[in-house]
Write a protein that holds these residues in place. Structure first.
Motif, PDB file in Angstrom:
ATOM      1  N   MET A  56       0.824  -1.215   0.000  1.00  0.00           N
ATOM      2  CA  MET A  56       0.000   0.000   0.000  1.00  0.00           C
ATOM      3  C   MET A  56       0.857   1.263   0.000  1.00  0.00           C
ATOM      4  SD  MET A  56      -3.096  -1.165  -0.106  1.00  0.00           S
ATOM      5  CE  MET A  56      -3.993   0.375   0.177  1.00  0.00           C
ATOM      6  N   GLY A  57       0.213   2.359  -0.399  1.00  0.00           N
ATOM      7  CA  GLY A  57       0.847   3.668  -0.271  1.00  0.00           C
ATOM      8  C   GLY A  57       1.371   4.213  -1.581  1.00  0.00           C
ATOM      9  N   HIS A  58       1.190   5.507  -1.790  1.00  0.00           N
ATOM     10  CA  HIS A  58       1.670   6.161  -3.017  1.00  0.00           C
ATOM     11  C   HIS A  58       2.100   7.603  -2.727  1.00  0.00           C
ATOM     12  CE1 HIS A  58      -2.791   6.551  -2.881  1.00  0.00           C
ATOM     13  NE2 HIS A  58      -2.469   7.827  -3.030  1.00  0.00           N
ATOM     14  N   GLU A  59       2.182   7.962  -1.463  1.00  0.00           N
ATOM     15  CA  GLU A  59       2.619   9.306  -1.060  1.00  0.00           C
ATOM     16  C   GLU A  59       3.959   9.154  -0.354  1.00  0.00           C
ATOM     17  OE1 GLU A  59      -1.544  11.235   0.244  1.00  0.00           O
ATOM     18  OE2 GLU A  59      -1.342   9.100   0.650  1.00  0.00           O
ATOM     19  N   SER A  83       5.373  12.232  -6.784  1.00  0.00           N
ATOM     20  CA  SER A  83       3.928  12.066  -6.896  1.00  0.00           C
ATOM     21  C   SER A  83       3.570  10.599  -7.067  1.00  0.00           C
ATOM     22  CB  SER A  83       3.422  12.884  -8.072  1.00  0.00           C
ATOM     23  OG  SER A  83       2.065  12.586  -8.334  1.00  0.00           O
ATOM     24  N   PHE A  84       2.272  10.333  -7.141  1.00  0.00           N
ATOM     25  CA  PHE A  84       1.789   8.942  -7.177  1.00  0.00           C
ATOM     26  C   PHE A  84       1.924   8.288  -8.540  1.00  0.00           C
ATOM     27  CE2 PHE A  84      -1.777  11.903  -7.365  1.00  0.00           C
ATOM     28  CZ  PHE A  84      -2.407  11.541  -8.543  1.00  0.00           C
ATOM     29  N   PHE A  85       2.304   9.072  -9.557  1.00  0.00           N
ATOM     30  CA  PHE A  85       2.755   8.486 -10.812  1.00  0.00           C
ATOM     31  C   PHE A  85       4.198   8.916 -11.024  1.00  0.00           C
ATOM     32  CE2 PHE A  85      -1.710   7.975 -12.354  1.00  0.00           C
ATOM     33  CZ  PHE A  85      -1.608   6.661 -12.774  1.00  0.00           C
ATOM     34  N   ALA A  86       5.090   7.960 -11.207  1.00  0.00           N
ATOM     35  CA  ALA A  86       6.425   8.305 -11.681  1.00  0.00           C
ATOM     36  C   ALA A  86       6.309   8.681 -13.154  1.00  0.00           C
ATOM     37  CB  ALA A  86       7.365   7.122 -11.514  1.00  0.00           C
ATOM     38  N   SER A  87       7.065   9.704 -13.570  1.00  0.00           N
ATOM     39  CA  SER A  87       6.943  10.212 -14.939  1.00  0.00           C
ATOM     40  C   SER A  87       8.289  10.710 -15.426  1.00  0.00           C
ATOM     41  CB  SER A  87       5.916  11.351 -14.981  1.00  0.00           C
ATOM     42  OG  SER A  87       6.244  12.353 -14.026  1.00  0.00           O
ATOM     43  N   ASP A  88       8.528  10.609 -16.743  1.00  0.00           N
ATOM     44  CA  ASP A  88       9.854  11.016 -17.250  1.00  0.00           C
ATOM     45  C   ASP A  88       9.988  12.539 -17.327  1.00  0.00           C
ATOM     46  OD1 ASP A  88       8.572  11.804 -19.653  1.00  0.00           O
ATOM     47  OD2 ASP A  88       9.060   9.919 -20.659  1.00  0.00           O
ATOM     48  N   ASN A  89       8.857  13.230 -17.344  1.00  0.00           N
ATOM     49  CA  ASN A  89       8.824  14.698 -17.420  1.00  0.00           C
ATOM     50  C   ASN A  89       9.472  15.242 -18.686  1.00  0.00           C
ATOM     51  OD1 ASN A  89       7.617  16.855 -16.032  1.00  0.00           O
ATOM     52  ND2 ASN A  89       9.568  17.573 -15.219  1.00  0.00           N
ATOM     53  N   LEU A 143       4.776  16.259   2.565  1.00  0.00           N
ATOM     54  CA  LEU A 143       4.130  14.974   2.265  1.00  0.00           C
ATOM     55  C   LEU A 143       2.746  15.206   1.648  1.00  0.00           C
ATOM     56  CD1 LEU A 143       4.232  11.882   2.433  1.00  0.00           C
ATOM     57  CD2 LEU A 143       3.407  12.060   4.793  1.00  0.00           C
ATOM     58  N   ALA A 144       2.046  16.215   2.139  1.00  0.00           N
ATOM     59  CA  ALA A 144       0.731  16.542   1.556  1.00  0.00           C
ATOM     60  C   ALA A 144       0.874  16.930   0.094  1.00  0.00           C
ATOM     61  CB  ALA A 144       0.062  17.669   2.344  1.00  0.00           C
ATOM     62  N   ALA A 145       1.984  17.605  -0.236  1.00  0.00           N
ATOM     63  CA  ALA A 145       2.195  18.021  -1.629  1.00  0.00           C
ATOM     64  C   ALA A 145       2.255  16.824  -2.570  1.00  0.00           C
ATOM     65  CB  ALA A 145       3.481  18.843  -1.745  1.00  0.00           C
ATOM     66  N   SER A 146       2.683  15.682  -2.037  1.00  0.00           N
ATOM     67  CA  SER A 146       2.863  14.466  -2.830  1.00  0.00           C
ATOM     68  C   SER A 146       1.572  13.971  -3.474  1.00  0.00           C
ATOM     69  CB  SER A 146       3.451  13.380  -1.928  1.00  0.00           C
ATOM     70  OG  SER A 146       3.647  12.184  -2.612  1.00  0.00           O
ATOM     71  N   ASP A 147       0.450  14.263  -2.850  1.00  0.00           N
ATOM     72  CA  ASP A 147      -0.831  13.835  -3.432  1.00  0.00           C
ATOM     73  C   ASP A 147      -1.962  14.792  -3.103  1.00  0.00           C
ATOM     74  OD1 ASP A 147      -3.192  12.713  -4.269  1.00  0.00           O
ATOM     75  OD2 ASP A 147      -2.861  10.762  -3.392  1.00  0.00           O
ATOM     76  N   VAL A 148      -2.396  14.820  -1.838  1.00  0.00           N
ATOM     77  CA  VAL A 148      -3.656  15.526  -1.545  1.00  0.00           C
ATOM     78  C   VAL A 148      -3.601  17.020  -1.860  1.00  0.00           C
ATOM     79  CG1 VAL A 148      -4.780  13.915   0.003  1.00  0.00           C
ATOM     80  CG2 VAL A 148      -3.029  15.450   0.917  1.00  0.00           C
ATOM     81  N   LEU A 149      -2.468  17.665  -1.571  1.00  0.00           N
ATOM     82  CA  LEU A 149      -2.370  19.081  -1.938  1.00  0.00           C
ATOM     83  C   LEU A 149      -2.295  19.233  -3.457  1.00  0.00           C
ATOM     84  CD1 LEU A 149      -2.035  22.097  -1.384  1.00  0.00           C
ATOM     85  CD2 LEU A 149       0.443  21.693  -1.163  1.00  0.00           C
ATOM     86  N   PRO A 288      -2.069  15.609 -12.343  1.00  0.00           N
ATOM     87  CA  PRO A 288      -0.659  15.676 -12.735  1.00  0.00           C
ATOM     88  C   PRO A 288       0.113  16.485 -11.684  1.00  0.00           C
ATOM     89  CG  PRO A 288      -1.932  17.250 -14.018  1.00  0.00           C
ATOM     90  CD  PRO A 288      -2.905  16.538 -13.114  1.00  0.00           C
ATOM     91  N   VAL A 289       0.254  15.881 -10.507  1.00  0.00           N
ATOM     92  CA  VAL A 289       0.826  16.590  -9.353  1.00  0.00           C
ATOM     93  C   VAL A 289       2.218  17.135  -9.678  1.00  0.00           C
ATOM     94  CG1 VAL A 289       1.609  16.302  -6.959  1.00  0.00           C
ATOM     95  CG2 VAL A 289      -0.540  15.254  -7.723  1.00  0.00           C
ATOM     96  N   ARG A 290       2.978  16.374 -10.472  1.00  0.00           N
ATOM     97  CA  ARG A 290       4.349  16.799 -10.793  1.00  0.00           C
ATOM     98  C   ARG A 290       4.390  18.208 -11.389  1.00  0.00           C
ATOM     99  NH1 ARG A 290       8.285  18.718 -11.582  1.00  0.00           N
ATOM    100  NH2 ARG A 290      10.346  17.937 -12.194  1.00  0.00           N
ATOM    101  N   ARG A 291       3.352  18.563 -12.144  1.00  0.00           N
ATOM    102  CA  ARG A 291       3.312  19.914 -12.743  1.00  0.00           C
ATOM    103  C   ARG A 291       3.436  21.005 -11.680  1.00  0.00           C
ATOM    104  NH1 ARG A 291      -2.198  22.379 -15.210  1.00  0.00           N
ATOM    105  NH2 ARG A 291      -2.417  20.250 -15.993  1.00  0.00           N
ATOM    106  N   PHE A 292       2.808  20.735 -10.528  1.00  0.00           N
ATOM    107  CA  PHE A 292       2.689  21.772  -9.503  1.00  0.00           C
ATOM    108  C   PHE A 292       3.762  21.690  -8.425  1.00  0.00           C
ATOM    109  CE2 PHE A 292      -1.589  20.626 -11.100  1.00  0.00           C
ATOM    110  CZ  PHE A 292      -1.891  21.811 -11.746  1.00  0.00           C
ATOM    111  N   LEU A 293       4.508  20.579  -8.360  1.00  0.00           N
ATOM    112  CA  LEU A 293       5.408  20.364  -7.216  1.00  0.00           C
ATOM    113  C   LEU A 293       6.415  21.488  -6.972  1.00  0.00           C
ATOM    114  CD1 LEU A 293       6.253  16.542  -6.982  1.00  0.00           C
ATOM    115  CD2 LEU A 293       4.962  17.957  -5.364  1.00  0.00           C
ATOM    116  N   PRO A 294       7.106  21.988  -8.008  1.00  0.00           N
ATOM    117  CA  PRO A 294       8.082  23.044  -7.698  1.00  0.00           C
ATOM    118  C   PRO A 294       7.436  24.250  -7.011  1.00  0.00           C
ATOM    119  CG  PRO A 294       8.472  22.136  -9.885  1.00  0.00           C
ATOM    120  CD  PRO A 294       7.163  21.563  -9.417  1.00  0.00           C
ATOM    121  N   GLU A 295       6.256  24.658  -7.534  1.00  0.00           N
ATOM    122  CA  GLU A 295       5.564  25.801  -6.939  1.00  0.00           C
ATOM    123  C   GLU A 295       5.075  25.486  -5.528  1.00  0.00           C
ATOM    124  OE1 GLU A 295       2.058  26.945  -9.078  1.00  0.00           O
ATOM    125  OE2 GLU A 295       1.656  28.673  -7.792  1.00  0.00           O
ATOM    126  N   LEU A 296       4.535  24.298  -5.347  1.00  0.00           N
ATOM    127  CA  LEU A 296       3.985  23.937  -4.033  1.00  0.00           C
ATOM    128  C   LEU A 296       5.093  23.835  -2.994  1.00  0.00           C
ATOM    129  CD1 LEU A 296       1.272  21.313  -5.064  1.00  0.00           C
ATOM    130  CD2 LEU A 296       1.028  23.782  -4.697  1.00  0.00           C
TER     131      LEU A 296
END
Lengths: 339, 339
Positions: A56-59, A83-89, A143-149, A288-296
């Motif tokens: 279990m777990g993705h955060e 984030s909960f999907f790994a991506s090549d970006n 940690l919240a940024a990883s998914d819920v935020l 697409p959480v990765r899009r927002f991570l730097p800003e968050l």
């Protein structure tokens, strides 16, 4: 290492698992600083999705302990958020900001990050390093940024929350509450949270809600109409995933308005004619959480936002099962597991 | 005056009806220069919608013969174009560009514009005057602007067709074909029309389609994926309104892409999970044609676009029944009724 395994609905255990190793040269291994339980983990817990001895777990947030030979930007010792999907970006879909649909995406839930260590595929694309090692009180927010935020933020962006807008939020779980925070940060003028729980209402107000509506379904829609001169909200965030919540969101939105929906869809069928006649914009899905991570990360680092407040229960990792039980019973909004 | 009445499915007659009169001081009366049959008129004709002695028609161009006491900008003698919803063009919803949802809207189909004369409610908001009386060959194009062009244009805008984009168009009726024209005018790089009919394929190419796909459903989606490096189109226009067409449109769109749907929805239920996982933007419904009329009239007046080419059969008004029959049998794409 220790990791959480869901044997069957309602049966969660912390077990010894093999330490993860680098498999692909683009992998990294991290030691988690904390992990947590997601509202979406409750679907299998409640038997609404099949589950059989599932890790279990993705955060996740933590410190990089090892990198593969083709990892170039992430370094051992970095404190990272993913984030909960790994991506090549780097693919065309990632570059358009839809990293949750990366052509090489890997679902982190299949690897399981409710654990002491985790393998992170596509590390350079997936992970974002913080400016340094965070103060301990920032870890829940990161940690919240990883998914819920990130998911609540995407919902607010998909709903086009912004200056002059009235935003309604369906769902008072962690994602909905952080959708309120996102809408406030994006400049929304009025934010109406649907909630019947005093503690969640209080948190919604803390994050920026200007109004609380306790009614649901058609009665809830009527209240939104009352509050918006009969027109409906400009923007509605849907953070539940049920038929009732989706229809409440669509009907609470004015023609030409925007619904941002991020509740994982369960047994939903949208009636074409009602959707057609509503004239709303609909956008959502896995964020697409990765899009927002730097800003968050930046907003958290600067202490502009404090999304970690959604964690209202912290438990030692070995007591993960208690955490699932508390969230299932709605005794906790979101549970942090300390390592 | 003469007007078209649908007695029951398959039974269309031209009859003498009372001349319309000014009822509200914001009304105008127009003498139609031409009128036409809409693809949506075929739903009741085929028994897919209830119909009982219904006056027909919602597309119109013509000359103003009388105005109410509170009509200030439209004048007797003006040549005007309007849309299938009368709208005040001043309410908050109209100002946001969603005139089809004006808080005072009137459905023109209930008044029936397959007729010699028509009452137009909210004349100042609804009608747009052309720069002068048009050359006769421009009348079909101006009539197209009243619905099918405006609707195809809205679909292309809703699908965010534009420079660098690959646009796919589901539906080769008048609206779909004019969606091709709109996508081309908006600067789309590649336009893929789904069509199995040689004459419609030719018109699609004339309007700007770069590719034709004859397959439908999952096979049609596979062809779009083949043509787009496996990703799907950026923008898809849906101009049919059936379950198959909607799912074809959603599945042919890449994650983060846009579906603009304008086919009047019939027996459609969108599976929530598929929509959620698709990651597309969905926007559509009855087109706010009024938003686009000034621009469309200008483009027609300057002979930049010639949407009137979708009329492939012109009949004298008294032979309206033949026109319905021809469209029902797909012997004609769109029928002009001359007055």
């Amino acid at each position: 290492m220790r990791g959480v395994v869901m044997y069957k609905p309602g049966d969660v255990r912390v077990e010894e698992r093999d330490d993860p190793r680098i498999i692909e040269p683009t992998d990294a291994i991290i030691r988690l600083s904390a992990t947590c339980i997601c509202g979406s983990d409750l679907w299998p817990y409640r038997g609404a999705e099949p589950v059989d001895h599932q890790v279990m777990g993705h955060e996740y947030v933590g410190v990089v302990t090892e990198v593969g030979s083709r990892v170039h930007t992430i370094k051992v010792g970095d404190f990272v958020v993913g984030s909960f999907f790994a991506s090549d970006n780097t693919c065309e879909i990632c570059r358009a900001g839809y990293q949750a649909y990366c052509v090489h995406r890997v679902l982190m839930g299949a690897l399981g990050t409710q654990s002491e260590l985790a393998r992170i595929p596509l590390a350079d694309g997936t992970l974002v390093a913080t400016p340094g090692h965070p103060a301990p009180d920032l870890i829940p927010s990161l940690l919240a940024a990883s998914d819920v935020l990130g998911t609540g933020w995407f919902a607010a962006v998909a709903a086009e929350a912004g200056p002059g807008k009235t935003v309604a939020v369906v769902g008072d779980g962690a994602v909905g509450l952080l959708g309120v925070l996102a809408a406030r940060h994006l400049g929304a003028e009025r934010i109406i949270a649907f909630s019947r729980h005093a503690d969640r209402q209080a948190l919604a107000r803390y994050f920026g809600a200007t109004d609380i509506v306790e009614e649901r379904g058609p009665a809830g829609v009527d209240r939104i109409k009352d509050l918006t001169g009969g027109l409906g909200a400009h923007s509605v965030i849907e953070a539940v995933g049920t038929q009732e919540a989706m229809m409440q969101a669509i009907h609470a939105t004015r023609p030409g308005g925007h619904v941002g929906y991020v509740g994982v869809s369960h047994d939903v069928a949208l009636p074409g004619n009602e959707l057609f006649m509503s004239g709303v914009h609909l956008h959502g899905g896995p964020a697409p959480v990765r899009r927002f991570l730097p800003e968050l990360i930046n907003l958290i680092w600067n202490r502009t936002i404090d999304p970690g407040k959604v964690f209202d229960l912290a438990l030692p990792f070995d007591r993960a099962a208690e955490g699932y039980d508390a969230m299932d019973k709605r005794a906790a909004t979101k549970v942090l597991l300390t390592l």
